[in-house]
Scaffold this active site. Structure first.
Site, PDB file in Angstrom:
ATOM      1  N   ARG A   1     -13.938  -5.391   3.560  1.00  0.00           N
ATOM      2  CA  ARG A   1     -14.655  -6.053   2.465  1.00  0.00           C
ATOM      3  C   ARG A   1     -14.894  -7.531   2.773  1.00  0.00           C
ATOM      4  NH1 ARG A   1     -15.532  -5.442  -3.150  1.00  0.00           N
ATOM      5  NH2 ARG A   1     -14.569  -3.390  -3.051  1.00  0.00           N
TER       6      ARG A   1
ATOM      7  N   ASP B   1      -7.629  -2.977   6.562  1.00  0.00           N
ATOM      8  CA  ASP B   1      -8.427  -4.150   6.920  1.00  0.00           C
ATOM      9  C   ASP B   1      -7.618  -5.194   7.682  1.00  0.00           C
ATOM     10  OD1 ASP B   1     -10.344  -2.846   5.481  1.00  0.00           O
ATOM     11  OD2 ASP B   1     -10.422  -4.272   3.826  1.00  0.00           O
TER      12      ASP B   1
END
Length: 398
Positions: A203, A159
């Site tokens: 996320r 990420d």
């Protein structure tokens, strides 16, 4: 190589696997041995050091291994982590996860086993600890540093959302795979004149959707930092499809993305030890809603959807060039610090240069996409301006 052992360095990998972990372990081990250190690999993230038994006769082979050049050379070109990983959080260990030999002492619903970790590190004679992980893994490394452990940390996560650094191990391979797989599925989307919806990791931060879109692999992207309007997305994708001679359009959907009136979509209610429920399903939900909304903007005709969740396909396999080079540099940076007697640091890439920052940066702030600067909320795509003097991957949190 010196004959006298200067000390012991322990390495662990925590959280999700990414390509580039084994090259980092290799770099640390080879340099450390050359400099006269003993190197041990703690298995399964923080779990190995929690579950270790302080008995010379005990079989701790599942908890740690002494590393050699032969071992790390064999694995250094491969993906994943040969030390294995886990999402164990020793400061918040559920009763069911407490090792059998400690159950009499730790009986609470959630238990802080930091005392055990410190004792086990001391038992192994660890002088320096090098954890490689994302903000969850490294947040516990901060705790150990505050308890007196000499920690030098390395940032890892697809990420790319560890604060304090422009780059985390695994990000480049993730972006490379996302671009390749999106381009692969274009042929099916074009053959059937459909929307192509690709769900990607991310996320809380949308970097893994933003960069492939910026590179031209998608028309639109929706990210956790901005709640999007489903009708706006449908209208844009219909227009993109109509402008395309092959009659298809593509949107990348971060797993943590949310539309107006909706929340994050979770696979189930079970949470890991860091409090995160498993995400999954936003791509499918977006696909369903797009199909329902499409006639409104397509002269009453439904546009069908190809929905693909990339998931582990972007984190498995071998590292790309950047995720082979950066881990090598990070590992050597960590050794540079250790050789100078410096600890409590996170090795980083900042503005194209390798550096290090205080380790507690990982718990002091968050790293997300600056939507005012980089994301066009009206067109649901990256802004394409002001590239001058930006880092290699354009977007950072500062």
């Amino acid at each position: 190589m010196t004959n006298k052992i200067k000390g012991t360095i322990a390495i662990l990998t925590g959280g999700g696997d990414v390509p580039g972990l084994n090259p980092a372990i290799r770099a640390i081990t080879i340099r450390a041995i050359r400099e006269g250190y003993r190197v041990i690999g703690l298995r399964r993230g923080w779990a190995g050091i929690v579950e270790m038994i302080q008995d010379p006769k005990a079989d701790n082979s599942n908890n740690y291994v002494e590393l050699t050049q032969i071992i790390v050379n064999k694995t250094g070109r491969t993906g994943g982590t040969f030390l294995h990983s886990s999402r164990t959080r020793p400061s918040h260990l559920p009763k069911a996860s407490v090792p059998e030999h400690l159950k009499e002492e730790y009986k609470e619903e959630y238990n802080d086993l930091t005392k055990v970790v410190l004792s086990n590190l001391n038992f192994l004679g660890v002088d320096y600890l090098i954890p490689i992980g994302g903000d969850d893994t490294l947040s516990y490394a901060v705790r150990l540093y505050q308890e007196g452990v000499k920690v030098v940390a390395i940032p890892k996560t697809m990420d790319n959302d560890v604060p304090g650094t422009d780059y985390c191990i695994g990000f480049s391979t993730c972006i490379t795979r996302t671009i390749n797989m999106t381009n692969t599925l274009r042929t099916s989307a074009g053959s059937h004149e459909r929307f192509l919806v690709m769900e990607v990791f991310g996320r809380y931060a949308g970097f893994t959707a933003m960069l492939p879109t910026m590179a031209g692999s998608a028309n639109r992207c929706v990210i956790p930092e901005y709640k999007f309007n489903m009708d706006t997305l449908a209208e844009l994708l219909v227009a993109d499809r109509n402008d395309n001679p092959s009659k298809y359009s593509v949107v990348l959907v971060s797993e943590g993305a949310m539309f107006e009136g909706g929340e994050m979509v979770f696979k189930d209610s079970e949470k890991d030890q860091f409090g995160h429920a498993k995400l999954g399903g936003i791509g499918e939900l977006v696909s369903q809603r797009l199909k329902e909304a499409s006639p409104k903007y397509n002269n009453g005709k439904v546009v069908n959807v190809i929905n693909q969740k990339l998931g582990y396909l972007v984190r498995g396999g071998d590292p790309d060039a950047i995720d082979s080079i950066v881990p090598m540099a990070y590992g050597n940076l960590a050794l540079d610090l250790i050789l100078k007697g410096i600890h409590g640091r996170l090795v980083v890439l900042k503005n194209g240069r390798y550096d290090n920052v205080p380790i507690d940066v990982v718990t002091g702030k968050s790293k997300v996409v600056n939507i005012q600067k980089f994301y066009n909320t009206e067109r649901l795509c990256p802004n394409y301006n002001s590239f001058e003097m930006n880092p290699l991957f354009i977007m950072t949190s500062e």
